[in-house]
Write an enzyme that holds these catalytic residues in place. Structure first.
Site, PDB file in Angstrom:
ATOM      1  CG  ASN A  46      -0.209   0.177   2.521  1.00 40.71           C
ATOM      2  OD1 ASN A  46       1.003   0.007   2.575  1.00 40.71           O
ATOM      3  ND2 ASN A  46      -0.947   0.506   3.571  1.00 40.71           N
ATOM      4  CG  HIS A 139      15.553  28.636  -2.130  1.00 42.42           C
ATOM      5  ND1 HIS A 139      16.158  28.708  -3.368  1.00 42.42           N
ATOM      6  CD2 HIS A 139      14.475  29.473  -2.192  1.00 42.42           C
ATOM      7  CE1 HIS A 139      15.484  29.526  -4.151  1.00 42.42           C
ATOM      8  NE2 HIS A 139      14.467  30.015  -3.462  1.00 42.42           N
ATOM      9  CG  ASP A 179      16.862  35.873  -8.732  1.00 44.41           C
ATOM     10  OD1 ASP A 179      17.504  36.230  -7.730  1.00 44.41           O
ATOM     11  OD2 ASP A 179      16.409  34.711  -8.859  1.00 44.41           O
ATOM     12  CE  LYS A 203      14.187  34.922 -11.250  1.00 43.42           C
ATOM     13  NZ  LYS A 203      14.585  33.500 -11.171  1.00 43.42           N
ATOM     14  NE  ARG A 205      10.317  33.115  -9.448  1.00 41.40           N
ATOM     15  CZ  ARG A 205      10.845  32.064 -10.065  1.00 41.40           C
ATOM     16  NH1 ARG A 205      10.062  31.072 -10.477  1.00 41.40           N
ATOM     17  NH2 ARG A 205      12.140  31.995 -10.286  1.00 41.40           N
ATOM     18  CG  ASP A 231      19.951  30.071  -9.094  1.00 45.41           C
ATOM     19  OD1 ASP A 231      19.830  30.427  -7.906  1.00 45.41           O
ATOM     20  OD2 ASP A 231      19.012  30.106  -9.910  1.00 45.41           O
ATOM     21  CB  THR A 236      11.835  23.076 -15.155  1.00 43.69           C
ATOM     22  OG1 THR A 236      11.742  24.494 -14.976  1.00 43.69           O
ATOM     23  CG2 THR A 236      10.853  22.381 -14.219  1.00 43.69           C
ATOM     24  CB  THR A 239      14.936  30.520 -14.269  1.00 42.64           C
ATOM     25  OG1 THR A 239      13.556  30.556 -13.887  1.00 42.64           O
ATOM     26  CG2 THR A 239      15.613  31.803 -13.814  1.00 42.64           C
TER      27      THR A 239
END
Length: 327
Positions: A46, A139, A179, A203, A205, A231, A236, A239
Site C-alpha cells: 500500500n 534556498h 535575479d 526577471k 515571476r 544559482d 526545470t 530560468t
C-alpha cells in the site's frame, strides 16, 4: 570495514543512509573511512515504508543521510522514520544530514492561506527526534531558524569556485546572478574569483505559476566577457536557459552555469543542453540519472565537504571554520 568511528569517552560515530542517494552516502562513508550501517528498508503493497537498522545504535552519535530528491515525499517520510527508529533505539544523538532540504523554496507565505512548508519539515524532523540538521546551500538562510536546535549550513561554493576558477580567464570574467535576490551570493562568488565585475538578470515571476519566470535584461556590463551564471539550484532549467540567452544577447563571450543542486526536472536536460552555455556545473547533492546527463554537464563530488563537516560535529569542532567564517 568498521561501521563506526570511536570517539572520546563512550562516543561512537555511525553513518546510515536511506535509499534516495546511496552513492553519495557510500562516498561520504569512504571519506570517513568507515562502512555504512546496515539498514533494511522497503515499501509495503500500500506504499507504506518500513525501516530497521541492522545493528545496535544504542549510545551512538548517528548521522542519517538522505537527500530529498524526487519522489520527495517518499524519501522525506523514510528519513523521518529513520530518525524515529534511531531515537527509539536509544541513540545518544541523531543528526539529520539532508544535502538537499525538502520544500526549501516554500519558506514564506507569498499569498494568503498558504503553508510555510519548509518550517513544517523542520518541525516534523524535530518531532521525530532529530537533535541537529546538516544541509548544503539552503534556498534561504532563514530556514536555519525554523529548526529548534543546531543547524549546520554547509556551502558548496568552495567546491564550485575551485573548479570554475580553472575553466575561465580570470582577467576577463564576470559573475552574473540570475535575479536580484541572489546578488549577495554572486558578490561572494565575484570575490572568490578575484574581485571581478558583477551583473544580474532582471526577471519577473508570477507566483501563481510554478517554475516559470521571464528574464528581461542584464543589469551590468557583460560584453565580451566570460560569464559565470550562479544559482543555488536548477529545477526545470527554464530560468537558467532564458538567463543564458539574455546574457549572450548582451554580448557575452561565453557562459558557464554553476549551481549546487541539480534537481533537473524534465525538460531541464534538453533546455540546458540547447541553451548555449559552454558548461553546466553542479554537485552531487542529488542523484542525476543517466538519462538526465548531457554533453557539457559536470558533476562535482560534495562528499568530502559533508564528511569533513560530520567529523567536525562529532569531534565538537567548528563547522564554520570550513568556510573561512562564511557559514
Amino acid at each position: 570495514m568498521n561501521t563506526s568511528i570511536p570517539g572520546t569517552g563512550e562516543r561512537t560515530l555511525v553513518l546510515a543512509s536511506g535509499r534516495a542517494h546511496p552513492e553519495l552516502a557510500e562516498a561520504v562513508a569512504k571519506e570517513l573511512g568507515i562502512g555504512l550501517l546496515p539498514v533494511s528498508a522497503y515499501d509495503f503493497a500500500n506504499s507504506e515504508t518500513y525501516v530497521r537498522f541492522g545493528e545496535s545504535v544504542r549510545g551512538t552519535d548517528i548521522f542519517l543521510l538522505q537527500s530529498h530528491t524526487a519522489p520527495v515525499n517518499q524519501w522525506l517520510m523514510e528519513h523521518l522514520l529513520m530518525v524515529d527508529a534511531a531515537k527509539r533505539a536509544s541513540a545518544r544523538s541523531v543528526t539529520v544530514v539532508a544535502p538537499f532540504y525538502a520544500y526549501a523554496r516554500q519558506d514564506k507565505k507569498s499569498r494568503g492561506r498558504e503553508p510555510i512548508s519548509a518550517r513544517l519539515v523542520a518541525d516534523m524532523l524535530r518531532t521525530a527526534g532529530a537533535d541537529r540538521i546538516m544541509s548544503v546551500d539552503l534556498h534561504t538562510p532563514q530556514i536555519q531558524g525554523f529548526f529548534d536546535g543546531p543547524v549546520d549550513h554547509l556551502w558548496a561554493m568552495p567546491v564550485l569556485t575551485d573548479y570554475v576558477r580553472s575553466r575561465v580567464d580570470l582577467s576577463n570574467v564576470a559573475v552574473v546572478s540570475p535575479d536580484a535576490g541572489r546578488i549577495r551570493v554572486a558578490e561572494q562568488w565575484a570575490d572568490k574569483l578575484g574581485g571581478c565585475p558583477l551583473a544580474f538578470v532582471h526577471k519577473t515571476r508570477d507566483v501563481t505559476r510554478p517554475n516559470q519566470a521571464v528574464a528581461n535584461r542584464v543589469v551590468g556590463d557583460v560584453e565580451g566577457r566570460e560569464c559565470v551564471l550562479v544559482d543555488d539550484l536548477i529545477d526545470t532549467g527554464g530560468t537558467i536557459a532564458e538567463a543564458v540567452n539574455v546574457i549572450m544577447s548582451a554580448g557575452a563571450k561565453s557562459v558557464v552555469v554553476a549551481a549546487t543542486h541539480g534537481v533537473l526536472s524534465d525538460p531541464a536536460a534538453q533546455r540546458l543542453s540547447e541553451c548555449g552555455a559552454s558548461e553546466v556545473v553542479v554537485t552531487d547533492t542529488l542523484p542525476i540519472a543517466t538519462e538526465k546527463r548531457f554533453d557539457g554537464l559536470t558533476v562535482l563530488s560534495i562528499a568530502p565537504l559533508i564528511a569533513r563537516a560530520i567529523r567536525e560535529v562529532f569531534d565538537d569542532g567548528s563547522v564554520t571554520s570550513l568556510f573561512d567564517g562564511n557559514s
